[in-house]
Scaffold this active site. Sequence first.
Site, PDB file in Angstrom:
ATOM      1  N   LYS A 221      67.374  11.883  34.973  1.00 12.01           N
ATOM      2  CA  LYS A 221      66.549  11.882  36.184  1.00 12.01           C
ATOM      3  C   LYS A 221      65.554  10.728  36.132  1.00 12.01           C
ATOM      4  O   LYS A 221      65.346  10.020  37.099  1.00 12.01           O
ATOM      5  CB  LYS A 221      65.830  13.228  36.298  1.00 12.01           C
TER       6      LYS A 221
ATOM      7  N   GLU B 141      66.754   8.804  23.925  1.00 10.37           N
ATOM      8  CA  GLU B 141      68.083   9.095  23.369  1.00 10.37           C
ATOM      9  C   GLU B 141      69.182   8.609  24.310  1.00 10.37           C
ATOM     10  O   GLU B 141      70.174   8.004  23.892  1.00 10.37           O
ATOM     11  CB  GLU B 141      68.251  10.610  23.166  1.00 10.37           C
TER      12      GLU B 141
ATOM     13  N   GLY C  51      64.669  19.192  35.689  1.00  9.97           N
ATOM     14  CA  GLY C  51      65.840  18.860  34.863  1.00  9.97           C
ATOM     15  C   GLY C  51      66.644  20.088  34.461  1.00  9.97           C
ATOM     16  O   GLY C  51      67.866  20.125  34.609  1.00  9.97           O
ATOM     17  N   ARG C  52      65.959  21.125  33.969  1.00  7.84           N
ATOM     18  CA  ARG C  52      66.707  22.288  33.456  1.00  7.84           C
ATOM     19  C   ARG C  52      67.247  23.173  34.571  1.00  7.84           C
ATOM     20  O   ARG C  52      67.941  24.149  34.312  1.00  7.84           O
ATOM     21  CB  ARG C  52      65.829  23.076  32.481  1.00  7.84           C
TER      22      ARG C  52
ATOM     23  N   GLU D 178      61.460  25.944  27.536  1.00 11.24           N
ATOM     24  CA  GLU D 178      60.774  24.802  28.160  1.00 11.24           C
ATOM     25  C   GLU D 178      60.041  25.267  29.421  1.00 11.24           C
ATOM     26  O   GLU D 178      59.053  24.665  29.837  1.00 11.24           O
ATOM     27  CB  GLU D 178      61.765  23.675  28.497  1.00 11.24           C
TER      28      GLU D 178
ATOM     29  N   HIS E  83      79.992  38.451  11.964  1.00  8.40           N
ATOM     30  CA  HIS E  83      80.341  38.193  10.565  1.00  8.40           C
ATOM     31  C   HIS E  83      79.339  37.247   9.923  1.00  8.40           C
ATOM     32  O   HIS E  83      79.618  36.645   8.888  1.00  8.40           O
ATOM     33  CB  HIS E  83      81.760  37.628  10.490  1.00  8.40           C
TER      34      HIS E  83
ATOM     35  N   LYS F 112      57.270  13.038  22.095  1.00 11.71           N
ATOM     36  CA  LYS F 112      57.836  11.748  22.513  1.00 11.71           C
ATOM     37  C   LYS F 112      56.858  10.622  22.205  1.00 11.71           C
ATOM     38  O   LYS F 112      57.242   9.561  21.717  1.00 11.71           O
ATOM     39  CB  LYS F 112      58.134  11.751  24.021  1.00 11.71           C
TER      40      LYS F 112
HETATM   41  O1  F6P Z   1      61.918  15.871  27.284  1.00  8.45           O
HETATM   42  C1  F6P Z   1      62.161  16.915  28.129  1.00  8.45           C
HETATM   43  C2  F6P Z   1      62.947  16.491  29.329  1.00  8.45           C
HETATM   44  O2  F6P Z   1      62.122  15.830  30.218  1.00  8.45           O
HETATM   45  C3  F6P Z   1      63.637  17.671  29.988  1.00  8.45           C
HETATM   46  O3  F6P Z   1      62.784  18.394  30.779  1.00  8.45           O
HETATM   47  C4  F6P Z   1      64.753  17.001  30.696  1.00  8.45           C
HETATM   48  O4  F6P Z   1      65.739  17.908  31.067  1.00  8.45           O
HETATM   49  C5  F6P Z   1      65.194  16.022  29.643  1.00  8.45           C
HETATM   50  O5  F6P Z   1      64.013  15.607  29.005  1.00  8.45           O
HETATM   51  C6  F6P Z   1      65.971  14.832  30.126  1.00  8.45           C
HETATM   52  O6  F6P Z   1      65.250  14.096  31.065  1.00  8.45           O
HETATM   53  P1  F6P Z   1      65.933  12.954  31.914  1.00  8.45           P
HETATM   54  O7  F6P Z   1      66.949  13.584  32.792  1.00  8.45           O
HETATM   55  O8  F6P Z   1      64.839  12.316  32.688  1.00  8.45           O
HETATM   56  O9  F6P Z   1      66.577  11.989  30.942  1.00  8.45           O
END
Ligand code: F6P
Length: 565
Positions: A230, A236, A291-292, A377, A408, A533
Amino acid sequence: MENSSKYSAFTCAQTQTNAIVTNTFVTDTKVPFRPPQHLPAWTMLQQRANELANTSGLALFAADPARAARLTLQSGALYADFSKQRIDAASVSALLQLAAEAGLEGGVRSLFKGERVNFTEQRAAAHMALRGSCPAPDAKGSDTSAVRSFVHALQRGELKGASGQTIRHLVNIGIGGSDLGPRLAAEALTPVSSAPRLKVDFVANIDPRELDEVLSRSEPATTLFVISSKSFSTAETLANAEAARSWLRAGLGDSADLGLHFAAVSNAVTAAAAFGVAADRVFPLPEWVGGRYSVWSAIGLPLMAAIGESAFDAFLAGAGAMDAHFRDTPFERNLPVWMGLIGLWNTDFLGFETLGVLPYAHGLRNFPAWLQQLEMESNGKRTLRDGSTTAVATSPIVWGGVGTVGQHAFHQLFYQGTRGVPLDFIVPVGDDNPRQCGLVDNAFAQAAALMAGRDLDTARAALRQRGMDQAAAERLAPHLVSPGNQPSTTLLMPQLDAFHLGQLMALYEHKIFVQGWIWGINPFDQYGVELGKDMARALASGEGATPDASTASLMAMAARFRQGG
Ligand code: F6P
């Protein structure tokens, strides 16, 4: 063991006021806020919890043989049995009273009206608009027709890579909400096939191993990377996107048009373009979708590619059916409301610290990971709408794993450990294949045995029946004792298909809203994660404050390891 003197794990400033606090944030909902422990029902619930603290599940059934019928709810074909929870009619009615006193009805109305329930960021949380259940607060990013056309072209084999070959493999690069929802749903719903027309993979971790594993079974000429972010600023995701680009360049040559191998789901069109994604391949999502909560938006592109548009629409329809149920059903029969209230009861009144989620379906193996982000979150917070600190416990620690595999491994602790662990069994019934029936029977057996337990007499008698002599049976029997009384909810659905998965995921979304509303926290921001972060950036750049001595020596040791020292 369980702790009914609430919120012992952290030292937390007590909220000082008993007065109704004017809500300074949710200016447009007009629902006054009081910290939940100041609501009259809270005290009633504390009393009821003390009375029920040592009551066994079996005793509750003995006292009310009709409780199995009384404590089950249904929404469409989704059937929820709460009767193995440590609740009774009085606690349920006090929980419903708590919801009323907390103004939850107004909260649900605000949510569906698109009011700014995300009060810290002054935004609506209108993911339900993507399933047609409420108006979109604004049109920007909610139209998925461009995504759909792109997926059609992909599925028809019309998208070509730089060397003219047809794209046959989509790799989604994203993390958190830009990964977990689509990954879970694609794993659950992609038909099993040895030769799919379009392969779909997911890469999230900055650990090079995850991308390398996918690349090792990929062809540069036929692979498309979808950068799902987003913000288009997540470290990452950007690192993996760069690595993917280098891999493509190495495979296709410096002069190849690599833009043909990328698309993006993002609101940061300029950043995506700067990376090299053509403007007509950048698909936005609405700002009012967190995002979630975003699998229903353009973030669902890889899912739609994996399962097809009509299954994706069934997924939306299932979630839409749950929205309608949540919005329109009286709280006495409202599934997300009950899920939220019973979770709150376990956390705040019975003192349980975790929630274990046990899907009995291999396809749902990533459900616990998805739910961890959604729940922790969203509600892993302590600051209330009025700026004060909560005096009660908020989100439990959510964890889990698939049945029967977990039986198990970790179920031993449920039977004989020292902790109470509330569990959600999620059970798609499926067909009459004997192995499938065995799976379902196992789920029922676990929930039943964990409630019933086994006392000393029964253990001794069982050993004697197996032919053990009296003295040996006396010695061994205590080791077979299981106190039982582990509370659980069983969620039953006819099968794991797109509609029912949509229903299930929306159920948990709304459950979280219910709890966040009553606790008085904002489920829709995530300021906490920013701290980590910032620290990662500071350590990587060497700028900012000197790290603490422990971190400094870990960094020095890692540097030595890198040099082979
Ligand atoms: O670090 C948390 C977060 O902002 C989440 O809320 C989100 O889903 C994820 O990182 C990824 O964010 P983006 O879609 O901006 O890469």
